[in-house]
Motif scaffolding. Structure first.
Motif, PDB file in Angstrom:
ATOM      1  N   PHE A   1       0.631  -1.215  -0.026  1.00 19.61           N
ATOM      2  CA  PHE A   1      -0.001  -0.125  -0.005  1.00 19.61           C
ATOM      3  C   PHE A   1       0.842   1.476  -0.012  1.00 19.61           C
ATOM      4  O   PHE A   1       0.342   2.029  -0.698  1.00 19.61           O
ATOM      5  N   ASP A   2       1.954   1.314   0.916  1.00 18.12           N
ATOM      6  CA  ASP A   2       2.509   2.420   0.974  1.00 18.12           C
ATOM      7  C   ASP A   2       3.562   2.758  -0.657  1.00 18.12           C
ATOM      8  O   ASP A   2       3.968   4.002  -0.666  1.00 18.12           O
ATOM      9  N   HIS A   3       3.312   1.730  -1.385  1.00 17.81           N
ATOM     10  CA  HIS A   3       3.980   2.153  -2.850  1.00 17.81           C
ATOM     11  C   HIS A   3       3.153   2.165  -3.834  1.00 17.81           C
ATOM     12  O   HIS A   3       3.272   2.969  -4.928  1.00 17.81           O
ATOM     13  N   PHE A   4       1.636   1.625  -3.736  1.00 15.11           N
ATOM     14  CA  PHE A   4       0.655   1.848  -4.802  1.00 15.11           C
ATOM     15  C   PHE A   4      -0.559   2.596  -4.419  1.00 15.11           C
ATOM     16  O   PHE A   4      -1.341   3.039  -5.209  1.00 15.11           O
ATOM     17  N   GLY A   5      -0.581   3.097  -3.072  1.00 15.87           N
ATOM     18  CA  GLY A   5      -2.046   3.857  -2.631  1.00 15.87           C
ATOM     19  C   GLY A   5      -2.540   4.977  -3.204  1.00 15.87           C
ATOM     20  O   GLY A   5      -3.549   5.536  -2.853  1.00 15.87           O
ATOM     21  N   GLY A   6      -1.520   5.545  -3.926  1.00 17.26           N
ATOM     22  CA  GLY A   6      -2.092   6.984  -4.614  1.00 17.26           C
ATOM     23  C   GLY A   6      -2.107   6.749  -6.120  1.00 17.26           C
ATOM     24  O   GLY A   6      -2.655   7.820  -6.663  1.00 17.26           O
ATOM     25  N   ILE A   7      -2.368   5.499  -6.593  1.00 15.03           N
ATOM     26  CA  ILE A   7      -2.603   5.330  -7.733  1.00 15.03           C
ATOM     27  C   ILE A   7      -3.915   5.887  -8.403  1.00 15.03           C
ATOM     28  O   ILE A   7      -4.041   6.349  -9.509  1.00 15.03           O
ATOM     29  N   GLY A   8      -4.929   5.973  -7.632  1.00 16.79           N
ATOM     30  CA  GLY A   8      -6.050   6.482  -7.991  1.00 16.79           C
ATOM     31  C   GLY A   8      -6.189   8.051  -8.151  1.00 16.79           C
ATOM     32  O   GLY A   8      -7.121   8.595  -9.058  1.00 16.79           O
ATOM     33  N   GLU A   9      -5.213   8.578  -7.877  1.00 11.06           N
ATOM     34  CA  GLU A   9      -5.041  10.137  -7.956  1.00 11.06           C
ATOM     35  C   GLU A   9      -4.676  10.561  -9.512  1.00 11.06           C
ATOM     36  O   GLU A   9      -4.969  11.760 -10.019  1.00 11.06           O
TER      37      GLU A   9
END
Length: 262
Positions: A81-89
């Protein structure tokens, strides 16, 4: 100049400061915004192309801070999560501005997880599984995923221009022998240095001391310590960290916004 490499975030999973932590490192970052560490990620620029390495939960903040307004591709190291969690941005950027999907280079084993987690983003990204050892040419640069040692399928990326070589391994516990051979003599080795003291997860991460030693073993000209969690397992301020690495002239601490010319 073939391109540049910018560290968007230099912190580990909790970031610095963490909302739940009041250690000396977190207090220091609350008092001095220049010492804030957002979650790990990087930006690779070549020509007019901007490529992300990982999409941390802090991605929007990072892109606004660095005044980045276009994204042309993403290379994901692994599916934590700490590496993919912003993909929706990136959804509204693609739908409102770019008007075509962004290439998303994923670990092969993460493709199904991405599809299950983000069914609403299938038209936002063109999913491309990367393969260890298979280079991808981006402008004047070559990006090659190499095996990291972590708790899930994970890559670090070797980035090569005509004159410079950089490797980015934000999550790894040491490296396999053949990878060490490939990375010999790097200009920059940017690597996992999660723990300031005892390494609680020796099969997934490294301590500062271990990262420095790994950089020495591969004869890196410069070792840059990233994915720092100043509260694990011995809390330290940046001043104390700088003192800790002072005897090693080739070692630096990563910081948010740090930029290197390739």
């Amino acid at each position: 100049m073939n391109g540049s490499f910018k560290i968007l975030g230099s912190g580990a999973g909790p970031g610095v400061p963490s909302f739940f932590c009041d250690c000396c490192g977190c207090r220091e970052a609350r008092e001095n915004p220049n010492l804030v560490r957002t979650r790990s990620g990087a930006l690779l620029t070549t020509g007019s192309k901007n490529l992300l390495i990982d999409t941390s939960p802090d991605l929007r903040t990072q892109l606004v801070r660095e005044r980045i307004d276009t994204i042309d591709g993403i290379f994901m190291t692994h599916w934590h999560f700490d590496h993919f969690g912003g993909i929706g941005e990136l959804e509204y950027y693609v739908k409102l501005v770019r008007k075509q999907p962004v290439a998303l280079h994923l670990p092969p084993g993460a493709v199904q997880e991405f599809t299950a987690a983000f069914p609403g983003l299938m038209d936002v990204f063109q999913v491309i599984p990367w393969q260890f050892g298979t280079p991808c040419c981006v402008g004047d640069l070559t990006v090659t995923p190499l095996p990291a040692i972590h708790s899930v399928e994970t890559a670090g990326f070797l980035i090569e221009s005509t004159t410079r070589r950089l490797a980015y391994f934000p999550d790894t516990a040491d490296l396999e022998g053949n990878v060490k051979q490939q990375l010999q003599g790097l200009d920059w080795f940017i690597c996992d240095a999660t723990f300031t003291g005892e390494n609680w997860f020796p099969n997934s991460h490294m301590s500062i001391a271990q990262a420095i030693e790994l950089g020495r073993k591969i004869s890196a000209k410069s070792t840059i310590l990233t994915h720092l969690a100043v509260h694990y397992s011995q809390a330290m301020t940046v001043t104390e960290l700088q003192q800790l690495i002072k005897p090693y002239s080739q070692v630096q601490l990563a910081y948010d916004g740090m930029s290197l010319v390739l």
